[in-house]
Write a protein that holds these residues in place. Structure first.
Motif, PDB file in Angstrom:
ATOM      1  N   LYS A   1     -60.359 -58.476  18.224  1.00 38.53           N
ATOM      2  CA  LYS A   1     -61.378 -58.520  19.013  1.00 38.53           C
ATOM      3  C   LYS A   1     -61.512 -59.646  19.967  1.00 38.53           C
ATOM      4  N   TYR A  35     -59.094 -59.509  23.398  1.00 35.95           N
ATOM      5  CA  TYR A  35     -59.130 -58.918  24.607  1.00 35.95           C
ATOM      6  C   TYR A  35     -59.946 -60.105  25.552  1.00 35.95           C
ATOM      7  N   ASN A  36     -59.452 -60.183  26.614  1.00 42.93           N
ATOM      8  CA  ASN A  36     -60.305 -61.372  27.769  1.00 42.93           C
ATOM      9  C   ASN A  36     -60.362 -60.627  29.233  1.00 42.93           C
ATOM     10  N   ALA A  37     -61.550 -60.437  29.529  1.00 39.21           N
ATOM     11  CA  ALA A  37     -61.682 -59.747  30.868  1.00 39.21           C
ATOM     12  C   ALA A  37     -61.610 -60.795  31.825  1.00 39.21           C
ATOM     13  N   TYR A  38     -61.312 -62.086  31.917  1.00 35.71           N
ATOM     14  CA  TYR A  38     -60.971 -62.722  33.226  1.00 35.71           C
ATOM     15  C   TYR A  38     -59.415 -62.559  33.368  1.00 35.71           C
ATOM     16  N   LEU A  39     -58.701 -61.925  32.408  1.00 40.83           N
ATOM     17  CA  LEU A  39     -57.362 -61.729  32.940  1.00 40.83           C
ATOM     18  C   LEU A  39     -57.447 -60.196  33.517  1.00 40.83           C
ATOM     19  N   ALA A  40     -56.562 -60.349  34.775  1.00 41.63           N
ATOM     20  CA  ALA A  40     -56.596 -58.816  35.497  1.00 41.63           C
ATOM     21  C   ALA A  40     -55.973 -57.776  34.930  1.00 41.63           C
ATOM     22  N   PRO A  75     -57.047 -54.565  29.565  1.00 45.47           N
ATOM     23  CA  PRO A  75     -57.749 -53.507  29.333  1.00 45.47           C
ATOM     24  C   PRO A  75     -59.591 -53.570  29.556  1.00 45.47           C
ATOM     25  N   SER A  76     -59.665 -54.617  28.826  1.00 47.91           N
ATOM     26  CA  SER A  76     -61.249 -55.012  28.904  1.00 47.91           C
ATOM     27  C   SER A  76     -61.877 -55.211  30.257  1.00 47.91           C
ATOM     28  N   ARG A  77     -60.906 -55.677  31.062  1.00 42.68           N
ATOM     29  CA  ARG A  77     -61.175 -55.956  32.299  1.00 42.68           C
ATOM     30  C   ARG A  77     -61.723 -54.590  33.115  1.00 42.68           C
ATOM     31  N   LEU A  87     -62.510 -51.710  31.447  1.00 41.90           N
ATOM     32  CA  LEU A  87     -63.688 -51.364  30.915  1.00 41.90           C
ATOM     33  C   LEU A  87     -64.823 -52.095  31.326  1.00 41.90           C
ATOM     34  N   LEU A  88     -65.001 -53.262  31.609  1.00 38.37           N
ATOM     35  CA  LEU A  88     -66.117 -53.968  32.362  1.00 38.37           C
ATOM     36  C   LEU A  88     -66.367 -53.708  33.534  1.00 38.37           C
ATOM     37  N   ALA A  89     -65.325 -53.331  34.281  1.00 33.54           N
ATOM     38  CA  ALA A  89     -65.425 -52.699  35.861  1.00 33.54           C
ATOM     39  C   ALA A  89     -66.073 -51.206  35.558  1.00 33.54           C
ATOM     40  N   SER A  90     -65.709 -50.465  34.467  1.00 31.58           N
ATOM     41  CA  SER A  90     -66.308 -49.209  34.294  1.00 31.58           C
ATOM     42  C   SER A  90     -67.891 -49.377  34.193  1.00 31.58           C
TER      43      SER A  90
END
Lengths: 133, 133
Positions: free
Chosen positions: B14, B17-22, B25-27, B29-32
């Motif tokens: 869990k 995943y780090n959304a700060y990294l361009a 994948p979670s980035r 998903l966050l954008a979606s």
DNA sequence: CCGTATCCCGCACGATACTG
DNA sequence: CAGTATCGTGCGGGATACGG
């Protein structure tokens, strides 16, 4: 003069905005907040008391100068972020959340966490969806 | 073989995943998720057990057929929404949140409410910002 | 260091028309 | 009713260059 308390009038004012309506200002505000750069910037600002411009640029990988500045300007105009310039050579600029910005922070944090924690579920769902057809 | 329990390995997965990294994948998903149509669709779906396509179109004023369908398709692929077709004349299609989708709902609801409840604060902030300059 | 200004490309998105 | 298909365009957003 209507027989309503100030508190009642305030409550009504709050409910007067409805984001389902295309013309409602709150629809635009919702659209502004629902933005990936806004999510990331607010999350980053929430981690420290204040952050320098260059720190934000480094932390939020892949953001361009233009989008970072633009996002910060909008957030400042909307009263979510405070910008503080320290005259020096070279100039130092710090950004911090306002009280209003801080009130939005918990929700924004949850969104980012949800994305990171449920990425695996989503991956599996996509696999299932793409397998059919 | 590493001495880690299944729970430990799950916890690590869990946090991987780090959304700060361009590139993460979670980035994406966050954008979606951070999308105005997604916000409005999920909010609308959260209000009933299930909703027909035309109901959603009516409730979310100003959404085009294209964007509504596209948003629903993406949400279905990501496992947040279930699509149920009832053969009839004319065809009837219902959309409902999945368990995964329902887990995101509370946060999404808060975002919309925040926008509606703080619109006045934001208006005042904008006034102050624009007054200077 | 922290921006603003300019150019420009791609695609998100709306409008319109057509189908099972 | 619930979509697909197609086309046109506005602007989001990256790249680059320059200024205080």
């Amino acid at each position: 003069m209507p027989t309503r308390s100030a508190a009642q009038r305030r409550a009504e004012a709050k409910q007067a905005y409805n984001a389902y309506l295309a013309e409602c200002p709150s629809r635009q505000l919702l659209a502004s907040i629902s933005d990936k750069w806004v999510s990331l910037v607010l999350n980053a600002l929430g981690m420290q008391e204040s952050s320098r411009y260059s720190d934000l640029a480094r932390q939020i990988a892949g953001v361009s100068q233009k989008m970072l500045t633009q996002t910060l300007r909008t957030l400042e105009r909307d009263g979510l972020v405070r910008r503080q310039v320290t005259a020096a050579v070279p100039v130092r600029v710090d950004y911090a959340l306002t009280t209003l910005g801080r009130s939005l922070l918990p929700v924004i944090e949850e969104i980012k966490q949800w994305a990171e924690q449920n990425m695996n579920h989503v991956r599996q769902a996509r696999g299932r969806y793409d397998a059919r057809a």
